[in-house]
Each structure stands twice: as structure tokens, then as C-alpha cells.
Design a protein around this motif. Structure first.
Motif, PDB file in Angstrom:
ATOM      1  N   GLN A  68      -1.779  15.029  22.435  1.00  0.00           N
ATOM      2  CA  GLN A  68      -1.464  13.782  21.740  1.00  0.00           C
ATOM      3  C   GLN A  68       0.015  13.416  21.845  1.00  0.00           C
ATOM      4  N   LEU A  69       0.852  14.388  22.157  1.00  0.00           N
ATOM      5  CA  LEU A  69       2.275  14.154  22.386  1.00  0.00           C
ATOM      6  C   LEU A  69       2.668  14.775  23.719  1.00  0.00           C
ATOM      7  N   GLY A  70       3.720  14.254  24.303  1.00  0.00           N
ATOM      8  CA  GLY A  70       4.229  14.815  25.543  1.00  0.00           C
ATOM      9  C   GLY A  70       5.723  14.579  25.633  1.00  0.00           C
ATOM     10  N   ILE A  71       6.421  15.491  26.290  1.00  0.00           N
ATOM     11  CA  ILE A  71       7.846  15.321  26.589  1.00  0.00           C
ATOM     12  C   ILE A  71       8.001  15.352  28.098  1.00  0.00           C
ATOM     13  N   LEU A  95      10.485   7.956  21.281  1.00  0.00           N
ATOM     14  CA  LEU A  95      11.934   7.970  21.164  1.00  0.00           C
ATOM     15  C   LEU A  95      12.563   8.690  22.348  1.00  0.00           C
ATOM     16  N   PRO A  96      13.769   8.271  22.743  1.00  0.00           N
ATOM     17  CA  PRO A  96      14.517   8.998  23.776  1.00  0.00           C
ATOM     18  C   PRO A  96      15.094  10.270  23.176  1.00  0.00           C
ATOM     19  N   LEU A 193       9.930  11.284  24.255  1.00  0.00           N
ATOM     20  CA  LEU A 193       8.734  11.729  23.546  1.00  0.00           C
ATOM     21  C   LEU A 193       7.690  10.629  23.666  1.00  0.00           C
ATOM     22  N   VAL A 194       6.504  10.997  24.148  1.00  0.00           N
ATOM     23  CA  VAL A 194       5.457  10.024  24.452  1.00  0.00           C
ATOM     24  C   VAL A 194       4.200  10.385  23.668  1.00  0.00           C
ATOM     25  N   LYS A 215      13.515  13.488  15.205  1.00  0.00           N
ATOM     26  CA  LYS A 215      14.522  12.472  14.881  1.00  0.00           C
ATOM     27  C   LYS A 215      15.646  13.079  14.051  1.00  0.00           C
ATOM     28  N   ALA A 216      15.291  13.919  13.090  1.00  0.00           N
ATOM     29  CA  ALA A 216      16.294  14.539  12.228  1.00  0.00           C
ATOM     30  C   ALA A 216      17.209  15.458  13.026  1.00  0.00           C
TER      31      ALA A 216
END
Length: 296
Positions: A68-71, A95-96, A193-194, A215-216
Motif C-alpha cells: 500500500q506504500l512504496g519508496i 511527499l518528497p 513516498l507513494v 513527516k515528523a
């Protein structure tokens, strides 16, 4: 007993991008049982599974909902979307990430008479990024032939396979060693992040939590905590100098009616020039420290 639902994220299995992605997740407080020889790596303290795969395969893992997520590099995602006939259209950048920076550029031999993009009309261009290059040429109404190569694109002009190349550039040293000069930049890229379309609300909540932690971490890495003492009559001038600080904390100093303590989170670079400007405006006891974690 209901099986625990686990979020799945795909990252590159080796290389600098892989190392930095693992480090990023660890900074997010996710403890990993690492094994680079395996496809799957499970988090020990968070419901997260990490798939270690080829970077070219990450969009497919997302498009088929294996993850569900990828970098991955933005260049890799956009190239897949350019060639995928809509297969990867549902993938979106969250986000980059600020690392893995490179650029996709047109490079030509030293003796090539390059005046502008129009100089590519009628030429042969070698690349591993046919989709992005074709879009770029079409946008500029350039009629050129594209030769697709999977590697060693920079040797194409020397071997007469192509007149010029379109390839990823980081430092530019590979171009120089092959007698090539960078001309036009098609795309500035970095790791991103995709995500895909997450329908399961529990998995979506896990994805949001990971994204929030990332993000943090990124915000903390780019920020500094400044502590200083300021004369009351110089406070406004000092607040104006503090880089990227919106609402510093101002506190009285015990035993001093003319001075206050100022604490601020600065989200821009804090350089020696900044500290010298603060001192010139009356600040003293200036302390700048890094921030490990920061969550709004």
C-alpha cells in the motif's frame, strides 16, 4: 481470534536508496528484523511488513495492492506512469523525502553543435527512460528517434548507436568521463513516498500513521532549536532575524528586568551568519541544537 492487519511497504532491496529508506523507517521508531537475503522484512513493534524488491518493480507492487506504500525515485514512478497505459495512474505521491536526488538530462558529445532543444530534430537519442523522453520531445514538438537501452547509456554516442543521450545524472562525473556535456534537464528527481488507493480503513489508518511519523522525522531533520537571551528592547529585531520561526517562546529571566529568554524552533537553515546577526542585535548565550523528534 481475528488476524492482525498489517500495512505493507515496498522499498528498493539494495543500494544507497535502500539504506536511507531503512534508516528513515527506523527513525520513525519502527524496529526491523533485517534480512537482505529475503523478500520480506517484518517490523517487530508495528504492524508493518517491508518488501525488498527491485526499484522497477515497486510501482507494480502498488498497482496490484501487494503493498500500500512504496519508496522509490520519482523518476521511476513517472516513467512507469508514462508507459503504463493507465495501469499506474492510480498511484500518487504523498511527499518528497529529500534524499536520492538526481536529474534526468539530455547530454551530448563535446563536438555536437547544440544550440537549443531544436538541435535534436532528426537525431537518435539513447535512453532508459523512453516514456519521459517521448513526452518531453512531444511537448517541444521535436521529431527524433529513441533507442532504448537498459544500461551503459553513456557509451551510445561513442559506439555510434545514438547521437546524444538522455540519462540520470547525479554528480555528472560519468558524463565527463565519457566526453559528454549536460544540456537540458527534463526532470529533477528524488525519493518519494507513494501510495495506491487504500480501501481498508484500518490499513489506511496505519498508512496515515507511518506518513505522519515520516513527516515528523523530515521536519525535525530540517529544523533546529534555538535558545538565547535577548534585551527586551531588542526583542522584535531578534525575532525578525530568527529563520523560519513564527512564534518563539519568550520567558522572563530571573533577577533581570531588562532581559528575556527566547526559545524557538527554526525550520530554515541556522548558519554562522544567522548567529552573528542575532548577536549583533543584542542576543547572547546563543545555543543551537538539533531536534530528534517533532510532532504537531
Amino acid at each position: 481470534m481475528r488476524e492482525e492487519k498489517r500495512l505493507k511497504i515496498a522499498i528498493q532491496k539494495s543500494g544507497r536508496l535502500a539504506d536511507m529508506s531503512i534508516q528513515l523507517l527506523e527513525k520513525c521508531g519502527i524496529s526491523l528484523a533485517k534480512s537482505r537475503d529475503q523478500l520480506l522484512c517484518r517490523a517487530q513493534n508495528f504492524p508493518l511488513d517491508i518488501f525488498l524488491v527491485r526499484d522497477d518493480d515497486i510501482p507494480a507492487f502498488l498497482a496490484t495492492d501487494v503493498c500500500q506504500l512504496g519508496i522509490l525515485g520519482e523518476n521511476g514512478l513517472l516513467e512507469k506512469q508514462a508507459l503504463g497505459n493507465g495501469k499506474f495512474a492510480g498511484l500518487r505521491q504523498l511527499l518528497p523525502l529529500g534524499y536520492g536526488r538526481c536529474r534526468l538530462s539530455i547530454a551530448v558529445p563535446h563536438d555536437f553543435d547544440y544550440q537549443s532543444i531544436d538541435s535534436l530534430n532528426g537525431k537518435v537519442i539513447a535512453t532508459s527512460y523512453k516514456g519521459l523522453l517521448a513526452q518531453y520531445l512531444a511537448d517541444h514538438k521535436i521529431d527524433a528517434d529513441i533507442v532504448t537501452m537498459e544500461g551503459a547509456v553513456e557509451v551510445a554516442p561513442r559506439t555510434h548507436l545514438a547521437d546524444v543521450i538522455c540519462d540520470l545524472v547525479s554528480t555528472g562525473s560519468t558524463l565527463v568521463s565519457n566526453g559528454l556535456v549536460e544540456k537540458d534537464i527534463i526532470l529533477q528527481s528524488q525519493a518519494v513516498l507513494v501510495t495506491n488507493q487504500i480501501d481498508d480503513p484500518e490499513i489506511a489508518a496505519l498508512a496515515e500513521k507511518v506518513t505522519s511519523r515520516i513527516k515528523a522525522v523530515l521536519r525535525a531533520e530540517n529544523s533546529r532549536y534555538i535558545m538565547l537571551n535577548s534585551p527586551i528592547d531588542s526583542l522584535e529585531a531578534i525575532k525578525a532575524v530568527l529563520p523560519g520561526s513564527q512564534s518563539p517562546t519568550v520567558m522572563p529571566l530571573q533577577g533581570r528586568d531588562d532581559m528575556v529568554a527566547v526559545h524557538a524552533v527554526c525550520e530554515e537553515g541556522v548558519f554562522w551568519d544567522t548567529m552573528e546577526d542575532l548577536k549583533a542585535n543584542g542576543a547572547n548565550s546563543i545555543l543551537v541544537v538539533p531536534i530528534e523528534k517533532m510532532l504537531d
